[in-house]
Design a protein around this motif. Sequence first.
Motif, short mmCIF file in Angstrom:
data_model
loop_
_atom_site.label_atom_id
_atom_site.label_comp_id
_atom_site.label_asym_id
_atom_site.label_seq_id
_atom_site.Cartn_x
_atom_site.Cartn_y
_atom_site.Cartn_z
N MET A 113 42.98 -19.61 -32.46
CA MET A 113 42.66 -18.82 -31.28
C MET A 113 42.73 -17.32 -31.59
SD MET A 113 41.73 -20.40 -28.58
CE MET A 113 41.43 -22.14 -28.28
N GLU A 114 43.68 -16.94 -32.43
CA GLU A 114 43.82 -15.54 -32.80
C GLU A 114 42.58 -15.07 -33.58
OE1 GLU A 114 47.17 -12.65 -34.92
OE2 GLU A 114 47.24 -14.82 -35.23
N MET A 115 42.07 -15.92 -34.46
CA MET A 115 40.88 -15.55 -35.22
C MET A 115 39.65 -15.48 -34.31
SD MET A 115 41.57 -17.54 -38.84
CE MET A 115 40.37 -16.60 -39.79
N ALA A 116 39.54 -16.43 -33.37
CA ALA A 116 38.43 -16.37 -32.42
C ALA A 116 38.52 -15.11 -31.57
CB ALA A 116 38.43 -17.62 -31.54
N TRP A 117 39.74 -14.76 -31.13
CA TRP A 117 39.93 -13.54 -30.34
C TRP A 117 39.49 -12.31 -31.13
CZ3 TRP A 117 42.43 -8.92 -30.88
CH2 TRP A 117 42.57 -8.14 -29.73
N LEU A 166 37.98 -28.96 -29.14
CA LEU A 166 36.64 -28.61 -29.60
C LEU A 166 35.83 -28.01 -28.45
CD1 LEU A 166 34.92 -28.97 -32.24
CD2 LEU A 166 34.00 -31.04 -31.18
N ASP A 167 36.00 -28.55 -27.24
CA ASP A 167 35.28 -28.03 -26.07
C ASP A 167 35.68 -26.58 -25.79
OD1 ASP A 167 35.58 -31.03 -25.88
OD2 ASP A 167 34.18 -30.71 -24.24
N LEU A 168 36.96 -26.28 -25.96
CA LEU A 168 37.44 -24.92 -25.70
C LEU A 168 36.87 -23.94 -26.72
CD1 LEU A 168 39.21 -22.98 -24.13
CD2 LEU A 168 41.17 -23.71 -25.51
N TYR A 169 36.90 -24.31 -27.99
CA TYR A 169 36.32 -23.44 -29.02
C TYR A 169 34.82 -23.27 -28.81
CZ TYR A 169 40.56 -23.14 -31.90
OH TYR A 169 41.82 -22.87 -32.37
N TYR A 170 34.15 -24.33 -28.34
CA TYR A 170 32.73 -24.21 -28.06
C TYR A 170 32.49 -23.12 -27.02
CZ TYR A 170 28.02 -25.39 -26.49
OH TYR A 170 26.69 -25.31 -26.15
N LEU A 174 32.01 -21.36 -30.78
CA LEU A 174 31.92 -22.19 -31.98
C LEU A 174 30.58 -22.93 -32.01
CD1 LEU A 174 33.53 -23.34 -34.46
CD2 LEU A 174 34.04 -25.30 -33.00
N ARG A 175 29.85 -22.76 -33.12
CA ARG A 175 28.54 -23.41 -33.20
C ARG A 175 28.31 -24.15 -34.52
NH1 ARG A 175 29.10 -22.71 -28.70
NH2 ARG A 175 27.65 -21.96 -27.10
N ARG A 209 31.36 -37.00 -33.24
CA ARG A 209 30.66 -37.37 -32.01
C ARG A 209 30.74 -36.24 -30.98
NH1 ARG A 209 32.65 -42.70 -33.42
NH2 ARG A 209 34.61 -42.27 -32.32
N GLY A 210 31.90 -35.56 -30.92
CA GLY A 210 32.04 -34.44 -30.00
C GLY A 210 31.13 -33.28 -30.37
N MET A 211 30.97 -33.03 -31.67
CA MET A 211 30.07 -31.97 -32.11
C MET A 211 28.63 -32.29 -31.74
SD MET A 211 31.90 -31.18 -35.78
CE MET A 211 30.64 -30.06 -36.38
N ASN A 212 28.22 -33.55 -31.92
CA ASN A 212 26.88 -33.94 -31.51
C ASN A 212 26.68 -33.78 -30.01
OD1 ASN A 212 26.02 -34.61 -34.11
ND2 ASN A 212 26.58 -36.77 -33.91
N ARG A 213 27.69 -34.13 -29.24
CA ARG A 213 27.60 -34.04 -27.78
C ARG A 213 27.47 -32.59 -27.31
NH1 ARG A 213 31.79 -32.88 -24.60
NH2 ARG A 213 33.30 -33.51 -26.22
N LEU A 214 28.27 -31.71 -27.91
CA LEU A 214 28.30 -30.32 -27.47
C LEU A 214 27.14 -29.49 -28.02
CD1 LEU A 214 32.12 -29.63 -27.95
CD2 LEU A 214 30.90 -29.63 -25.76
#
Length: 374
Positions: A113-117, A166-170, A174-175, A209-214
């Motif tokens: 999260m720190e790196m994303a911030w 994964l949903d939160l980073y998306y 996150l791509r 599967r989550g990556m494919n969904r998002l």
Amino acid sequence: MADAARATEPGGAAAELHRRAVVVDGHSDILIPVTEGKMTLGDRVEVPGLDWEGPPGLENTPLVHFGMGPHTAWFGCMGQYDLPRWQEGGVTAQLCAIYLDDDWLRDPVRRGMEMAWNLHDQIARHDDLVLATTVRDIRRAKRDGKVALVLTFEGCEALGTDPRFLDLYYRLGLRSASLTHTRRNIFADGCWAADERGGLTALGKEVIRGMNRLGIVVDLVHIGETGFREILDLTDRPVILSHTTPTMFPDTSPEAQDLLGGRLPRPRLELPRDRWMLEGIAANGGVLGLIHVAHRDLDSVVRDIETALDVMGPDHVGLGSDHYGLELAPRGIEDISKVPRLTEAMAARGHSDEVIVKFLGENYLRVFEGVWGG
């Protein structure tokens, strides 16, 4: 020869082609020194030479144990990626990875999260940087003369043990993501995980599967061979292998083992050894990113590009620089500002404008559009 000379002279055909192209680079670790507070992306960073003496204790850091020298362990890719260098190199979009070394595995979600911030903070501080979550964002950045940054994972350790994150980073941008770095984690075995390498765990399959969904691009980088095959069987979207690292594609020739005193191999696509992986990515519709770090020189990088083109065809090859330190910098393409030299070299060797433009970015954009949706 005269045509080649005209193509490579300043302001010539190759330079004009590069200026027109959307240039996408598949991997950088620049978020590490930014998050460590060592630099800001808006300033051109200059680092001291390799005779620099590091602080006491640096020899105990994970990167030194991995084979890097103290200079690389401290500075990493500083002086190789920043806004001035992206602009000089004509780079339109840079994929920026969240990678956690061993010291941060005790608190991985916080560090991720720190790196994303920090990515978002740098974009907010610099008007010429934008966050890209769609292909439209990247093409808009090209039109506006800006640099688009794409958030990625190099290993999914930043999820902790919970694939729901994964949903939160998306939502944070996150791509693209790989399940592993070289080590084993709870999702899969990396390419250096063990002598007998396993594949994906149940959690790893859930993440794919989550990556494919998002709509997150699956990156095959650093995955072990079993996991490589399993992901291609499991995913229903085109993939990338963002940077052809020496840990996955090592040069096995004796003269190549001089890198870091033989502690790390140089990268090199070798046939027939690697053909099945290259053909698997092409059959999937994906893209292989050709790495710069640890090659001897520009010529060596170009030879790998041409090997990939011969096996995979022009629709499946792209940039994957992964510059990381002066001691690993290839002659002639030492940082991201030197990318136009690749365009010049490919033009001089007779590659068509169409092939070069696809390599520089259009192949990535096709995959991104297919996965991200627009």
